[in-house]
Design a protein around this motif. Sequence first.
Motif, mmCIF file in Angstrom:
data_model
loop_
_atom_site.group_PDB
_atom_site.id
_atom_site.type_symbol
_atom_site.label_atom_id
_atom_site.label_comp_id
_atom_site.label_asym_id
_atom_site.label_seq_id
_atom_site.Cartn_x
_atom_site.Cartn_y
_atom_site.Cartn_z
ATOM 1 N N LEU A 59 13.434 5.165 -14.331
ATOM 2 C CA LEU A 59 13.851 5.788 -13.249
ATOM 3 C C LEU A 59 14.331 4.864 -12.235
ATOM 4 O O LEU A 59 13.844 3.792 -11.804
ATOM 5 N N ILE A 60 15.559 5.262 -11.574
ATOM 6 C CA ILE A 60 16.318 4.182 -10.640
ATOM 7 C C ILE A 60 16.244 4.943 -9.360
ATOM 8 O O ILE A 60 17.107 6.190 -9.266
ATOM 9 N N LEU A 61 15.682 4.612 -8.279
ATOM 10 C CA LEU A 61 15.622 5.141 -7.024
ATOM 11 C C LEU A 61 16.230 4.356 -5.942
ATOM 12 O O LEU A 61 16.646 3.115 -6.070
ATOM 13 N N LYS A 62 16.829 5.150 -5.124
ATOM 14 C CA LYS A 62 17.709 4.436 -4.055
ATOM 15 C C LYS A 62 17.138 4.787 -2.659
ATOM 16 O O LYS A 62 16.996 6.101 -2.488
ATOM 17 N N THR A 63 16.775 3.976 -1.977
ATOM 18 C CA THR A 63 16.157 4.106 -0.597
ATOM 19 C C THR A 63 16.465 3.072 0.534
ATOM 20 O O THR A 63 17.247 2.280 0.207
ATOM 21 N N SER A 64 15.903 3.222 1.511
ATOM 22 C CA SER A 64 16.135 2.203 2.494
ATOM 23 C C SER A 64 15.068 1.171 2.586
ATOM 24 O O SER A 64 14.002 1.279 2.084
ATOM 25 N N VAL A 65 15.427 0.130 3.323
ATOM 26 C CA VAL A 65 14.435 -1.131 3.271
ATOM 27 C C VAL A 65 13.322 -0.517 4.180
ATOM 28 O O VAL A 65 12.225 -0.815 3.980
ATOM 29 N N SER A 66 13.395 0.241 4.975
ATOM 30 C CA SER A 66 12.367 0.853 6.239
ATOM 31 C C SER A 66 11.302 1.562 5.157
ATOM 32 O O SER A 66 10.261 1.699 5.375
ATOM 33 N N LYS A 67 11.815 2.453 4.362
ATOM 34 C CA LYS A 67 11.297 3.504 3.363
ATOM 35 C C LYS A 67 10.602 2.707 2.336
ATOM 36 O O LYS A 67 9.782 3.408 1.627
ATOM 37 N N SER A 68 11.140 1.666 1.676
ATOM 38 C CA SER A 68 10.796 0.914 0.414
ATOM 39 C C SER A 68 9.435 0.834 0.229
ATOM 40 O O SER A 68 8.471 1.180 -0.641
ATOM 41 N N PRO A 69 8.410 0.439 1.417
ATOM 42 C CA PRO A 69 6.965 0.158 1.318
ATOM 43 C C PRO A 69 6.239 1.468 0.684
ATOM 44 O O PRO A 69 5.191 1.538 -0.229
ATOM 45 N N ALA A 70 6.857 2.476 1.717
ATOM 46 C CA ALA A 70 5.979 3.893 1.426
ATOM 47 C C ALA A 70 6.467 4.313 -0.002
ATOM 48 O O ALA A 70 5.707 5.056 -0.564
ATOM 49 N N LEU A 71 7.617 4.146 -0.369
ATOM 50 C CA LEU A 71 8.247 4.832 -1.637
ATOM 51 C C LEU A 71 7.283 3.973 -2.698
ATOM 52 O O LEU A 71 6.770 4.600 -3.752
ATOM 53 N N ILE A 72 7.200 2.817 -2.635
ATOM 54 C CA ILE A 72 6.545 2.040 -3.610
ATOM 55 C C ILE A 72 4.884 2.527 -3.569
ATOM 56 O O ILE A 72 4.402 2.673 -4.797
ATOM 57 N N ALA A 73 4.511 2.533 -2.479
ATOM 58 C CA ALA A 73 2.909 2.986 -2.465
ATOM 59 C C ALA A 73 2.876 4.357 -3.250
ATOM 60 O O ALA A 73 2.025 4.698 -3.943
ATOM 61 N N ARG A 74 3.780 5.185 -2.980
ATOM 62 C CA ARG A 74 3.773 6.779 -3.462
ATOM 63 C C ARG A 74 3.794 6.732 -4.784
ATOM 64 O O ARG A 74 3.203 7.564 -5.512
ATOM 65 N N VAL A 75 5.050 6.114 -5.526
ATOM 66 C CA VAL A 75 5.270 6.111 -6.965
ATOM 67 C C VAL A 75 3.773 5.481 -7.526
ATOM 68 O O VAL A 75 3.329 6.048 -8.477
ATOM 69 N N ALA A 76 3.288 4.482 -6.929
ATOM 70 C CA ALA A 76 1.957 3.889 -7.822
ATOM 71 C C ALA A 76 0.856 4.895 -7.576
ATOM 72 O O ALA A 76 0.138 5.147 -8.533
ATOM 73 N N GLU A 77 0.835 5.816 -6.470
ATOM 74 C CA GLU A 77 -0.037 6.909 -6.508
ATOM 75 C C GLU A 77 0.204 7.895 -7.462
ATOM 76 O O GLU A 77 -0.824 8.529 -7.937
ATOM 77 N N LEU A 78 1.446 8.356 -7.476
ATOM 78 C CA LEU A 78 1.779 9.467 -8.486
ATOM 79 C C LEU A 78 1.907 9.035 -10.016
ATOM 80 O O LEU A 78 1.825 9.984 -10.725
ATOM 81 N N HIS A 79 1.962 7.797 -10.265
ATOM 82 C CA HIS A 79 2.152 7.393 -11.489
ATOM 83 C C HIS A 79 1.195 7.604 -12.450
ATOM 84 O O HIS A 79 -0.038 7.555 -12.277
ATOM 85 N N GLU A 80 1.392 7.763 -13.613
ATOM 86 C CA GLU A 80 0.389 7.882 -14.874
ATOM 87 C C GLU A 80 -0.179 6.518 -15.166
ATOM 88 O O GLU A 80 -1.531 6.604 -15.813
ATOM 89 N N TYR A 81 0.483 5.458 -15.094
ATOM 90 C CA TYR A 81 -0.013 4.183 -15.412
ATOM 91 C C TYR A 81 -1.117 3.676 -14.672
ATOM 92 O O TYR A 81 -0.779 3.929 -13.436
ATOM 93 N N ASP A 82 -1.818 2.844 -15.150
ATOM 94 C CA ASP A 82 -2.561 2.197 -14.347
ATOM 95 C C ASP A 82 -1.897 1.161 -13.259
ATOM 96 O O ASP A 82 -2.504 0.792 -12.254
ATOM 97 N N VAL A 83 -1.093 0.258 -14.141
ATOM 98 C CA VAL A 83 -0.409 -0.773 -13.358
ATOM 99 C C VAL A 83 1.290 -0.527 -13.694
ATOM 100 O O VAL A 83 1.758 -0.924 -14.749
ATOM 101 N N PRO A 84 1.780 0.427 -12.895
ATOM 102 C CA PRO A 84 3.178 0.952 -13.249
ATOM 103 C C PRO A 84 4.169 -0.128 -12.847
ATOM 104 O O PRO A 84 3.849 -0.929 -11.855
ATOM 105 N N GLU A 85 5.239 -0.280 -13.595
ATOM 106 C CA GLU A 85 6.186 -1.038 -12.997
ATOM 107 C C GLU A 85 7.198 -0.537 -11.943
ATOM 108 O O GLU A 85 7.615 0.630 -12.200
ATOM 109 N N VAL A 86 6.916 -1.316 -10.759
ATOM 110 C CA VAL A 86 7.805 -0.669 -9.628
ATOM 111 C C VAL A 86 8.399 -1.940 -8.969
ATOM 112 O O VAL A 86 7.657 -2.720 -8.409
#
Length: 113
Positions: A59-86
């Motif tokens: 999955l290739i996501l495009k975002t802004s620098v300001s939203k990047s930390p929230a996006l990373i946290a949300r992907v980690a929260e939603l992801h099926e893996y214990d330690v997802p590659e983000v």
Amino acid sequence: MSGSDVVTVLVTAPGRESALALAHQVVEECLAACGNVVPNVTSVFRWDGKVNKEEEALLILKTSVSKSPALIARVAELHEYDVPEVLALRVEEGFAPYLDWVSECTSMKTLDD
């Protein structure tokens, strides 16, 4: 908007449907402007002391620098893996109208905001 204000976030997922679900959720939440799903990626990695090989989707996501930390946290929260590659990679340059579009999409407010 300069290219340095845009971030590409790479995420591996266990399959196409999982990657699509992640993309839909974070775009809906205005954490990413868009997501591209590349199916049939073969990953070779070390986990629990052994080398594994798995078929995944990228999955290739495009975002802004300001939203990047929230996006990373949300992907980690939603992801099926214990330690997802983000992985977040800053965009050096790009087509200005596209970069502006990413900024516009990620600055929108969702219904929850």
